[in-house]
Design a protein around this motif. Structure first.
Motif, PDB file in Angstrom:
ATOM      1  N   GLU A 215     -40.323-112.513 -69.782  1.00 43.98           N
ATOM      2  CA  GLU A 215     -40.761-111.720 -71.368  1.00 43.98           C
ATOM      3  C   GLU A 215     -40.921-112.513 -71.897  1.00 43.98           C
ATOM      4  O   GLU A 215     -41.891-112.594 -73.152  1.00 43.98           O
ATOM      5  CB  GLU A 215     -39.913-110.612 -72.306  1.00 43.98           C
ATOM      6  CG  GLU A 215     -40.188-110.241 -73.261  1.00 43.98           C
ATOM      7  CD  GLU A 215     -39.213-108.660 -73.420  1.00 43.98           C
ATOM      8  OE1 GLU A 215     -38.917-109.161 -74.250  1.00 43.98           O
ATOM      9  OE2 GLU A 215     -38.911-108.013 -72.509  1.00 43.98           O
TER      10      GLU A 215
ATOM     11  N   PRO B 142     -43.935-107.325 -75.060  1.00 44.87           N
ATOM     12  CA  PRO B 142     -43.013-106.291 -73.830  1.00 44.87           C
ATOM     13  C   PRO B 142     -43.440-105.644 -73.372  1.00 44.87           C
ATOM     14  O   PRO B 142     -43.984-104.930 -72.364  1.00 44.87           O
ATOM     15  CB  PRO B 142     -42.359-106.385 -74.365  1.00 44.87           C
ATOM     16  CG  PRO B 142     -41.726-106.747 -76.040  1.00 44.87           C
ATOM     17  CD  PRO B 142     -43.013-107.621 -76.323  1.00 44.87           C
TER      18      PRO B 142
ATOM     19  N   LEU C 211     -46.581-107.008 -71.452  1.00 47.35           N
ATOM     20  CA  LEU C 211     -45.857-107.391 -69.935  1.00 47.35           C
ATOM     21  C   LEU C 211     -45.855-105.930 -69.382  1.00 47.35           C
ATOM     22  O   LEU C 211     -45.635-105.565 -67.855  1.00 47.35           O
ATOM     23  CB  LEU C 211     -44.433-108.153 -70.066  1.00 47.35           C
ATOM     24  CG  LEU C 211     -43.892-108.612 -68.650  1.00 47.35           C
ATOM     25  CD1 LEU C 211     -45.170-109.415 -68.148  1.00 47.35           C
ATOM     26  CD2 LEU C 211     -42.845-109.327 -68.751  1.00 47.35           C
TER      27      LEU C 211
END
Length: 85
Positions: free
Chosen positions: A33, A64, A67
């Motif tokens: 992250e 985030p 991701l």
């Protein structure tokens, strides 16, 4: 930038040579992250975008999510990384 509870940075960009350092003692998920977070900052720098509090807020909130999108969509990742030709 993401910080630990003791106030230390989880990752850092070295703009002089365009490299990123991530704290190795952090959990693997946190390292990933943080890496994406720093890559987004580096992208803004290379694109010569203004760095301010809004950028940090945007990157902190969206890295985030991005991701997770990449994790849930391996076909998307394969498509994005495919070589031309």
């Amino acid at each position: 930038h993401p910080r630990t509870k003791d106030g230390k940075l989880d990752g850092e960009i070295h703009y002089c040579n365009l490299t990123i350092t991530i704290r190795p003692e952090r959990a693997a998920g946190r390292q990933r992250e943080t890496m994406l977070h720093e890559v987004m900052h580096l992208t803004a720098f290379v694109a010569e975008l203004k760095i301010d509090e809004d950028e940090e807020r945007f990157i902190t909130r969206t890295s985030p999510i991005l991701l997770e999108i990449l994790r849930r969509n391996p076909r998307l990742v394969a498509f994005l990384l495919a070589e031309e030709g």
